[in-house]
Design an enzyme around this catalytic site. Sequence first.
Site, PDB file in Angstrom:
ATOM      1  CG  HIS A  28      -1.210  -5.338   1.971  1.00 36.67           C
ATOM      2  ND1 HIS A  28      -0.285  -5.225   2.996  1.00 36.67           N
ATOM      3  CD2 HIS A  28      -1.027  -4.077   1.358  1.00 36.67           C
ATOM      4  CE1 HIS A  28       0.008  -3.896   3.054  1.00 36.67           C
ATOM      5  NE2 HIS A  28      -0.220  -3.306   2.208  1.00 36.67           N
ATOM      6  CG  ASP A  84      -3.382  -8.078   8.870  1.00 40.38           C
ATOM      7  OD1 ASP A  84      -3.819  -6.900   9.153  1.00 40.38           O
ATOM      8  OD2 ASP A  84      -2.733  -8.339   7.841  1.00 40.38           O
ATOM      9  CB  SER A 120      -1.048   0.112   0.976  1.00 34.58           C
ATOM     10  OG  SER A 120      -0.387  -0.368   2.319  1.00 34.58           O
ATOM     11  NE  ARG A 138       3.067  -3.973  12.273  1.00 34.24           N
ATOM     12  CZ  ARG A 138       2.895  -3.896  10.881  1.00 34.24           C
ATOM     13  NH1 ARG A 138       2.497  -2.769  10.378  1.00 34.24           N
ATOM     14  NH2 ARG A 138       3.160  -5.074  10.300  1.00 34.24           N
ATOM     15  CG  HIS A 190       5.792  -9.386   7.535  1.00 36.99           C
ATOM     16  ND1 HIS A 190       6.868  -8.408   7.107  1.00 36.99           N
ATOM     17  CD2 HIS A 190       4.847  -8.570   7.798  1.00 36.99           C
ATOM     18  CE1 HIS A 190       6.478  -7.255   6.932  1.00 36.99           C
ATOM     19  NE2 HIS A 190       5.244  -7.369   7.276  1.00 36.99           N
TER      20      HIS A 190
HETATM   21  N1  NMX Z   1       0.223 -19.613   5.354  1.00 37.06           N
HETATM   22  C1  NMX Z   1       0.701 -20.633   4.561  1.00 37.06           C
HETATM   23  N2  NMX Z   1       1.865 -20.725   3.633  1.00 37.06           N
HETATM   24  C2  NMX Z   1       2.402 -19.530   3.960  1.00 37.06           C
HETATM   25  C3  NMX Z   1       2.232 -18.453   4.812  1.00 37.06           C
HETATM   26  C4  NMX Z   1       1.300 -18.655   5.608  1.00 37.06           C
HETATM   27  N3  NMX Z   1       0.767 -17.680   6.613  1.00 37.06           N
HETATM   28  N4  NMX Z   1       3.234 -17.595   4.731  1.00 37.06           N
HETATM   29  C5  NMX Z   1       3.922 -18.011   3.616  1.00 37.06           C
HETATM   30  N5  NMX Z   1       3.587 -18.986   3.216  1.00 37.06           N
HETATM   31  C6  NMX Z   1       4.251 -19.700   2.002  1.00 37.06           C
HETATM   32  C7  NMX Z   1       4.091 -18.648   0.897  1.00 37.06           C
HETATM   33  O1  NMX Z   1       2.702 -18.798   0.112  1.00 37.06           O
HETATM   34  C8  NMX Z   1       4.998 -19.600  -0.187  1.00 37.06           C
HETATM   35  O2  NMX Z   1       4.668 -20.636  -0.774  1.00 37.06           O
HETATM   36  P1  NMX Z   1       5.037 -21.198  -2.256  1.00 37.06           P
HETATM   37  O3  NMX Z   1       6.524 -21.150  -2.300  1.00 37.06           O
HETATM   38  O4  NMX Z   1       4.395 -22.104  -2.465  1.00 37.06           O
HETATM   39  O5  NMX Z   1       4.569 -19.987  -3.192  1.00 37.06           O
HETATM   40  C9  NMX Z   1       6.116 -19.728   0.832  1.00 37.06           C
HETATM   41  O6  NMX Z   1       5.514 -19.683   1.954  1.00 37.06           O
HETATM   42  C10 NMX Z   1       7.186 -18.770   0.903  1.00 37.06           C
HETATM   43  O7  NMX Z   1       6.593 -17.261   1.076  1.00 37.06           O
HETATM   44  P2  NMX Z   1       7.432 -16.368   2.205  1.00 37.06           P
HETATM   45  O8  NMX Z   1       8.606 -16.023   1.392  1.00 37.06           O
HETATM   46  O9  NMX Z   1       7.658 -16.826   3.472  1.00 37.06           O
HETATM   47  O10 NMX Z   1       6.446 -15.137   2.202  1.00 37.06           O
HETATM   48  P3  NMX Z   1       6.137 -13.857   1.104  1.00 37.06           P
HETATM   49  O11 NMX Z   1       7.418 -12.998   1.556  1.00 37.06           O
HETATM   50  O12 NMX Z   1       6.289 -14.519  -0.102  1.00 37.06           O
HETATM   51  O13 NMX Z   1       4.834 -13.418   1.642  1.00 37.06           O
HETATM   52  C11 NMX Z   1       2.987 -12.962   2.961  1.00 37.06           C
HETATM   53  C12 NMX Z   1       4.582 -12.784   2.748  1.00 37.06           C
HETATM   54  C13 NMX Z   1       2.621 -12.051   4.347  1.00 37.06           C
HETATM   55  C14 NMX Z   1       2.238 -12.556   1.737  1.00 37.06           C
HETATM   56  C15 NMX Z   1       2.718 -14.418   3.404  1.00 37.06           C
HETATM   57  O14 NMX Z   1       3.591 -14.817   4.515  1.00 37.06           O
HETATM   58  C16 NMX Z   1       1.164 -14.864   3.497  1.00 37.06           C
HETATM   59  O15 NMX Z   1       0.530 -15.013   2.265  1.00 37.06           O
HETATM   60  N6  NMX Z   1       0.689 -14.606   4.717  1.00 37.06           N
HETATM   61  C17 NMX Z   1      -0.557 -14.995   4.943  1.00 37.06           C
HETATM   62  C18 NMX Z   1      -1.533 -13.644   4.487  1.00 37.06           C
HETATM   63  C19 NMX Z   1      -1.291 -12.541   5.500  1.00 37.06           C
HETATM   64  O16 NMX Z   1      -1.223 -12.687   6.753  1.00 37.06           O
HETATM   65  N7  NMX Z   1      -1.117 -11.438   4.963  1.00 37.06           N
HETATM   66  C20 NMX Z   1      -0.902 -10.165   5.766  1.00 37.06           C
HETATM   67  C21 NMX Z   1       0.549  -9.551   5.928  1.00 37.06           C
HETATM   68  C22 NMX Z   1       0.404  -8.316   6.690  1.00 37.06           C
HETATM   69  N8  NMX Z   1      -0.443  -7.278   5.748  1.00 37.06           N
HETATM   70  O17 NMX Z   1      -1.159  -6.849   6.573  1.00 37.06           O
HETATM   71  O18 NMX Z   1       0.167  -6.766   4.949  1.00 37.06           O
HETATM   72  C1  MLT Z   2       2.094  -3.808   6.506  1.00 33.16           C
HETATM   73  O1  MLT Z   2       2.103  -3.214   7.579  1.00 33.16           O
HETATM   74  O2  MLT Z   2       2.184  -3.134   5.374  1.00 33.16           O
HETATM   75  C2  MLT Z   2       2.512  -5.168   6.381  1.00 33.16           C
HETATM   76  O3  MLT Z   2       3.054  -5.852   7.639  1.00 33.16           O
HETATM   77  C3  MLT Z   2       3.056  -5.645   5.131  1.00 33.16           C
HETATM   78  C4  MLT Z   2       4.362  -5.533   4.916  1.00 33.16           C
HETATM   79  O4  MLT Z   2       5.126  -4.663   5.631  1.00 33.16           O
HETATM   80  O5  MLT Z   2       5.049  -5.810   3.779  1.00 33.16           O
END
Ligand code: NMX
Ligand code: MLT
Length: 434
Positions: A270, A371, A240, A325, A316
């Site tokens: 996100h 979250d 964002s 947070r 994350h």
């Molecule tokens: N549950 C299941 N699998 C996960 C999760 C999770 N919570 N977090 C990461 N992975 C998987 C991810 O999908 C990826 O799989 P693949 O190789 O099959 O594509 C693998 O682990 C490696 O991902 P990472 O490098 O650890 O994470 P990345 O930096 O790509 O993504 C998020 C970060 C936050 C998008 C990811 O952890 C996620 O999807 N979390 C769940 C959604 C979430 O809570 N998002 C909110 C984040 C905070 N915000 O508000 O923005």
């Molecule tokens: C945020 O606050 O924007 C989330 O934690 C996602 C991030 O920092 O990548």
Amino acid sequence: MIVKDKIESQLPEWRDRVQKLVKEHGDVKVGDVTIAQVYGGMRGVRALVTDISYVDPQEGIRLRGFTIPEVLEKLPRPSKASVPWVGGLYYLLLVGEMPTKEQALAVEIDWKIRGQVPPHVFDVLKAMPRETHPMMLFSQAVLALQPQSVFAKCYQEGMTRMEYWEPMLLDSINLTAKLPTIAAYIYSLKYRDGRFTPPDPDLDWGANFAHMMGVDNEDYEELSRLYFILHSDHESGNASAHATHLAASTLSDIYYAFSAGLNSLAGPLHGLANQESLRWLQSVYEKFGGVPTKEQVRDFAWETLKSGQVIPGYGHAVLRKSDPRFIAQYEFAQRNLPDDELFQLASVVYEVVPGVLQEQGKAKNPWANLDAISGTLQHHYGITEMDFYTVLFGVGRSLGVTANAVWARALGQPIERPKSLTTAMLEETANLEK
Ligand code: NMX
Ligand code: MLT
């Protein structure tokens, strides 16, 4: 305007520092980019600059050099309250100094003066189909304010580059002043049959939001201030913030730019993860008919992973420990709603899910992000409509991204335009390096 004078007095020194760095040390390397990073969402690529916040993977966010516990302890607060004024936080982000009570209140007063939402914004919202998602309404309302942009007007009138930041600041304060009212109005339109409680001029920005939501409860006022402070900023690479920055880098005004940021916040990886997280917790609760055992949560988490879905609220891109947070919200819940069953469930999940993710071995960070619990807190105070939760995130995020937009203008940051390559070029590069 107190914030304007403070920023103005800092500008000569900041402009000199940046000019010197670029002119005398512009060739110094700050990193390399690998093929994995090019295909992998640019994770870890050092290509942005902000002095407003920094995320350390182990420690978490520092806002203007202060950790979350320090921010919550040091910012001035209303008498008898435990959570500070959001106006003080905005001052800290914009000016870079911890405000006095008077300085925090000066921002709160500025917000009150500029808080009135033009009626056409409400008309736009009312004209939308009832089933429209609250995030779409929120982004649309922000865009509907665009005709008020002082920046766009001054640009047409030929202001100089050095002056850009001033109308950007004015627009930012005008915009942020109106967001709690717009958010609460969307809530009333969607979920309270249009019964809108108008703002109370005696309340601060955060407490007024609670009041307009129809929740006249001091704990919810505290939670509202806490929520907006915690969601305000997370350096510049989050989607964002980056979307806002990218849009604003074309010299579009803050209304266009923040609407772009909100559209990016609306994705489930996100900001929308807060609604998804509560949905996930509720499906656990429904499946087991109450607060489940650790074993039941473990099984449910594995089911989610095996069906190819993520566990919302965990993981994350930068953090490698539990998000401070998340901890701040968890501690609020321990103090104020220890007997809430959803909170008890969220606590079991917090104990179990990191282990499951570690066992699966994919997520680089198995720990809770902000979250994982924010929806549980809203639910406790009667805001049970989870589709609304990302709007709350957006209200908070406006503070960080607008502060960044003002400074980007002040320091003359240019239009963003990274270079793309073709797959064939990358293959060639890889072969050359073999
Ligand atoms: N549950 C299941 N699998 C996960 C999760 C999770 N919570 N977090 C990461 N992975 C998987 C991810 O999908 C990826 O799989 P693949 O190789 O099959 O594509 C693998 O682990 C490696 O991902 P990472 O490098 O650890 O994470 P990345 O930096 O790509 O993504 C998020 C970060 C936050 C998008 C990811 O952890 C996620 O999807 N979390 C769940 C959604 C979430 O809570 N998002 C909110 C984040 C905070 N915000 O508000 O923005
Ligand atoms: C945020 O606050 O924007 C989330 O934690 C996602 C991030 O920092 O990548």
